[in-house]
Design a protein around this motif. Structure first.
Motif, PDB file in Angstrom:
ATOM      1  N   ASN A 178       0.764  -1.144   0.002  1.00 17.20           N
ATOM      2  CA  ASN A 178       0.252  -0.036  -0.147  1.00 17.20           C
ATOM      3  C   ASN A 178       0.781   1.182  -0.316  1.00 17.20           C
ATOM      4  OD1 ASN A 178      -2.457  -1.166  -0.214  1.00 17.20           O
ATOM      5  ND2 ASN A 178      -2.757  -1.430   2.057  1.00 17.20           N
ATOM      6  N   TRP A 179       2.024   1.185   0.711  1.00 21.34           N
ATOM      7  CA  TRP A 179       2.882   2.310   0.565  1.00 21.34           C
ATOM      8  C   TRP A 179       3.443   2.605  -0.542  1.00 21.34           C
ATOM      9  CZ3 TRP A 179       3.689   6.700   2.046  1.00 21.34           C
ATOM     10  CH2 TRP A 179       5.107   7.443   2.322  1.00 21.34           C
ATOM     11  N   LEU A 180       3.840   1.531  -1.327  1.00 22.61           N
ATOM     12  CA  LEU A 180       4.449   1.567  -2.739  1.00 22.61           C
ATOM     13  C   LEU A 180       3.353   2.158  -3.764  1.00 22.61           C
ATOM     14  CD1 LEU A 180       6.789   0.406  -4.368  1.00 22.61           C
ATOM     15  CD2 LEU A 180       5.594  -1.508  -5.096  1.00 22.61           C
ATOM     16  N   ARG A 181       2.130   1.670  -3.404  1.00 22.95           N
ATOM     17  CA  ARG A 181       1.164   2.191  -4.331  1.00 22.95           C
ATOM     18  C   ARG A 181       0.815   3.435  -4.076  1.00 22.95           C
ATOM     19  NH1 ARG A 181      -4.435  -0.169  -5.832  1.00 22.95           N
ATOM     20  NH2 ARG A 181      -4.900   1.543  -6.792  1.00 22.95           N
ATOM     21  N   GLN A 182       1.074   4.185  -2.812  1.00 28.63           N
ATOM     22  CA  GLN A 182       0.980   5.613  -2.420  1.00 28.63           C
ATOM     23  C   GLN A 182       2.103   6.357  -3.426  1.00 28.63           C
ATOM     24  OE1 GLN A 182       1.826   8.831  -0.910  1.00 28.63           O
ATOM     25  NE2 GLN A 182      -0.522   8.915  -0.932  1.00 28.63           N
ATOM     26  N   LYS A 183       3.417   5.891  -3.278  1.00 25.79           N
ATOM     27  CA  LYS A 183       4.613   6.438  -3.879  1.00 25.79           C
ATOM     28  C   LYS A 183       4.696   6.242  -5.202  1.00 25.79           C
ATOM     29  CE  LYS A 183       7.706   4.702  -0.881  1.00 25.79           C
ATOM     30  NZ  LYS A 183       9.126   4.717  -0.584  1.00 25.79           N
ATOM     31  N   ARG A 184       4.102   5.298  -5.720  1.00 26.05           N
ATOM     32  CA  ARG A 184       4.325   4.844  -7.220  1.00 26.05           C
ATOM     33  C   ARG A 184       3.260   4.478  -7.870  1.00 26.05           C
ATOM     34  NH1 ARG A 184      10.016   4.578  -9.074  1.00 26.05           N
ATOM     35  NH2 ARG A 184      11.119   5.368  -7.154  1.00 26.05           N
ATOM     36  N   PRO A 185       2.081   5.140  -8.077  1.00 31.00           N
ATOM     37  CA  PRO A 185       0.669   4.827  -8.491  1.00 31.00           C
ATOM     38  C   PRO A 185       0.855   4.529 -10.063  1.00 31.00           C
ATOM     39  CG  PRO A 185       1.033   7.311  -8.258  1.00 31.00           C
ATOM     40  CD  PRO A 185       1.992   7.011  -7.583  1.00 31.00           C
ATOM     41  N   GLN A 186       0.212   3.564 -10.589  1.00 29.74           N
ATOM     42  CA  GLN A 186       0.223   3.331 -11.928  1.00 29.74           C
ATOM     43  C   GLN A 186      -0.985   3.572 -12.618  1.00 29.74           C
ATOM     44  OE1 GLN A 186       2.718   1.440 -12.774  1.00 29.74           O
ATOM     45  NE2 GLN A 186       3.792   1.412 -10.616  1.00 29.74           N
ATOM     46  N   PRO A 187      -0.659   4.541 -13.495  1.00 29.67           N
ATOM     47  CA  PRO A 187      -1.944   5.155 -14.425  1.00 29.67           C
ATOM     48  C   PRO A 187      -2.469   3.975 -15.080  1.00 29.67           C
ATOM     49  CG  PRO A 187       0.249   5.668 -15.259  1.00 29.67           C
ATOM     50  CD  PRO A 187       0.393   4.953 -14.028  1.00 29.67           C
ATOM     51  N   ARG A 188      -3.856   4.068 -15.161  1.00 30.52           N
ATOM     52  CA  ARG A 188      -4.525   2.977 -15.980  1.00 30.52           C
ATOM     53  C   ARG A 188      -4.800   3.326 -17.318  1.00 30.52           C
ATOM     54  NH1 ARG A 188      -2.890  -0.493 -12.119  1.00 30.52           N
ATOM     55  NH2 ARG A 188      -4.135  -0.334 -10.111  1.00 30.52           N
ATOM     56  N   ILE A 189      -3.689   3.591 -18.343  1.00 30.25           N
ATOM     57  CA  ILE A 189      -3.772   4.149 -19.637  1.00 30.25           C
ATOM     58  C   ILE A 189      -4.549   2.896 -20.274  1.00 30.25           C
ATOM     59  CG2 ILE A 189      -2.507   4.264 -21.548  1.00 30.25           C
ATOM     60  CD1 ILE A 189      -2.359   6.684 -19.717  1.00 30.25           C
ATOM     61  N   GLU A 190      -4.094   1.493 -20.274  1.00 32.32           N
ATOM     62  CA  GLU A 190      -4.657   0.446 -21.167  1.00 32.32           C
ATOM     63  C   GLU A 190      -5.959   0.428 -20.873  1.00 32.32           C
ATOM     64  OE1 GLU A 190      -2.139   0.178 -18.956  1.00 32.32           O
ATOM     65  OE2 GLU A 190      -0.218  -0.734 -20.234  1.00 32.32           O
ATOM     66  N   ALA A 191      -6.599   0.377 -19.471  1.00 34.69           N
ATOM     67  CA  ALA A 191      -7.910   0.152 -19.055  1.00 34.69           C
ATOM     68  C   ALA A 191      -8.580   1.319 -19.588  1.00 34.69           C
ATOM     69  CB  ALA A 191      -8.045  -0.004 -17.489  1.00 34.69           C
ATOM     70  N   GLY A 192      -8.312   2.735 -19.708  1.00 35.48           N
ATOM     71  CA  GLY A 192      -8.834   3.712 -20.326  1.00 35.48           C
ATOM     72  C   GLY A 192      -9.083   3.438 -21.686  1.00 35.48           C
ATOM     73  N   LEU A 193      -8.211   3.170 -22.427  1.00 34.63           N
ATOM     74  CA  LEU A 193      -8.226   2.795 -23.536  1.00 34.63           C
ATOM     75  C   LEU A 193      -9.303   1.750 -24.192  1.00 34.63           C
ATOM     76  CD1 LEU A 193      -4.565   2.989 -24.948  1.00 34.63           C
ATOM     77  CD2 LEU A 193      -6.285   4.741 -25.395  1.00 34.63           C
ATOM     78  N   LYS A 194      -9.479   0.667 -23.543  1.00 32.06           N
ATOM     79  CA  LYS A 194     -10.470  -0.284 -23.621  1.00 32.06           C
ATOM     80  C   LYS A 194     -11.759   0.173 -23.069  1.00 32.06           C
ATOM     81  CE  LYS A 194      -7.620  -4.122 -24.301  1.00 32.06           C
ATOM     82  NZ  LYS A 194      -6.577  -4.782 -23.612  1.00 32.06           N
ATOM     83  N   LEU A 195     -11.939   0.970 -22.039  1.00 29.06           N
ATOM     84  CA  LEU A 195     -13.095   1.362 -21.444  1.00 29.06           C
ATOM     85  C   LEU A 195     -13.709   2.385 -22.356  1.00 29.06           C
ATOM     86  CD1 LEU A 195     -12.343   1.761 -17.712  1.00 29.06           C
ATOM     87  CD2 LEU A 195     -13.621   0.180 -18.961  1.00 29.06           C
ATOM     88  N   ARG A 196     -13.203   3.103 -23.320  1.00 28.33           N
ATOM     89  CA  ARG A 196     -13.786   4.008 -24.012  1.00 28.33           C
ATOM     90  C   ARG A 196     -14.913   3.513 -24.804  1.00 28.33           C
ATOM     91  NH1 ARG A 196      -9.228   6.794 -27.471  1.00 28.33           N
ATOM     92  NH2 ARG A 196      -9.431   5.014 -28.738  1.00 28.33           N
ATOM     93  N   THR A 197     -14.711   2.203 -25.381  1.00 32.12           N
ATOM     94  CA  THR A 197     -15.703   1.704 -26.220  1.00 32.12           C
ATOM     95  C   THR A 197     -16.906   0.925 -25.461  1.00 32.12           C
ATOM     96  OG1 THR A 197     -14.671  -0.549 -25.664  1.00 32.12           O
ATOM     97  CG2 THR A 197     -13.877   0.693 -27.682  1.00 32.12           C
TER      98      THR A 197
END
Ligand SMILES: [Mg+2]
Length: 298
Positions: A178-197
């Motif tokens: 959870n601390w790693l997630r706080q410091k190094r968030p992963q942008p959800r680019i691939e998910a965003g591209l797919k969700l668009r449809t």
């Protein structure tokens, strides 16, 4: 480190990245030049990361700061269902900041940029008391296909990617995933591209579900009912999942007749409620849910 040396270093990093189609001029001139393709829309966002506001030098390395500065802007591109094209990075910092810090900052930022094939096309440098980073990102979508906040309709399902509350829990525990997630968030680019449809509307969760959902409802002139089944991250509380910021997952809506896949781009999707026709009224398991997420100006 002199400014000319710093610029040479930044330019060196920038040249290691593949240029995106359409980017005609990157670092090295007064402006970056982008030639848009026909039938596309360009989307733009800019985000600050400020010392003692978003991070401290005691708890965050230079690499953490570089990563987070770009990740926050990339998450906004993900929220629009956009493909990243280029970024401009402005950095102001105190004289005492060391060369290894600056190198670590740019190295980490460029590692993330490389992963999403976004070019570093320019920026600015200045002196200031506190480290201040401003990352502007440009992305592209097919014409008229950007995922907006304002287009959810009553009856739509409300869904989220991944898990919630992890970043807030990490801020308290200061260790583990959870601390790693706080410091190094992963942008959800691939998910965003797919969700668009499949999505009717969407945004990223930067300030907490309760506040961000409120914003989406406000833009769409509707309300929401949450059924209380949230994908809470391990080690996080319900409060953190509802009101904790910086998860950078995607919040989106889907028309009722559309089947919601279990996963998208490797991320689990969870249906957490439905859009209603009562403007700005949000309930959780029948009780009113107030927007308590993170507000800089509260
Ligand atoms: Mg956002």
């Amino acid at each position: 480190m002199r400014e000319t040396d710093l610029i040479r270093m930044i330019r060196g990093f920038a040249q290691q990245l593949p240029g995106r189609t359409g980017l005609i001029q990157g670092v090295g001139d007064d402006c970056a030049v982008l030639r848009p393709r026909p039938n596309e829309d360009l989307v733009f966002t800019t985000d600050f990361v400020i010392e003692d506001r978003h991070f401290t030098t005691d708890t965050h390395t230079a690499g953490d700061v570089g990563h987070k500065a770009l990740a926050r802007s990339l998450s906004d591109l993900a929220a629009m269902g956009a493909e990243p094209v280029f970024c401009l990075v402005s950095l102001a910092f105190p004289q005492k900041l060391t060369q290894p810090w600056l190198r670590g900052f740019y190295k980490s930022l460029m590692d993330l940029a490389g992963r999403y094939k976004i070019a570093l096309a320019g920026g600015d440098l200045a002196r200031s008391e506190r480290i201040t980073v401003d990352v502007m990102c440009c992305g592209r979508t097919a014409r008229g296909r950007a995922m907006l906040r304002s287009t959810a309709r009553p009856g739509d399902s409300i869904c989220v990617t991944g898990e919630l509350g992890g970043a807030a829990a990490g801020l308290v525990s200061k260790h583990g995933p959870n601390w790693l997630r706080q410091k190094r968030p992963q942008p959800r680019i691939e998910a965003g591209l797919k969700l668009r449809t499949i999505a009717t509307a969407g945004m990223d969760l930067s300030d907490g579900l309760s506040l961000d959902l409120y914003r989406l409802c406000e833009e769409s002139k509707c309300g929401a009912t949450l059924d209380g089944r949230l994908p809470i991250a391990k080690g996080a509380s319900l409060e953190q999942a509802l009101h904790g910021g910086e998860d950078y997952e995607l919040l989106f809506t889907v028309a009722p007749q559309v089947r919601i896949p279990k996963k998208i781009a490797g991320l689990p999707l969870t249906r957490i409620g439905a859009i209603t026709n009562t403007p700005r009224k949000i309930t959780l398991a029948g009780e009113p849910l107030r927007p308590l997420g993170f507000d800089h100006f509260r």
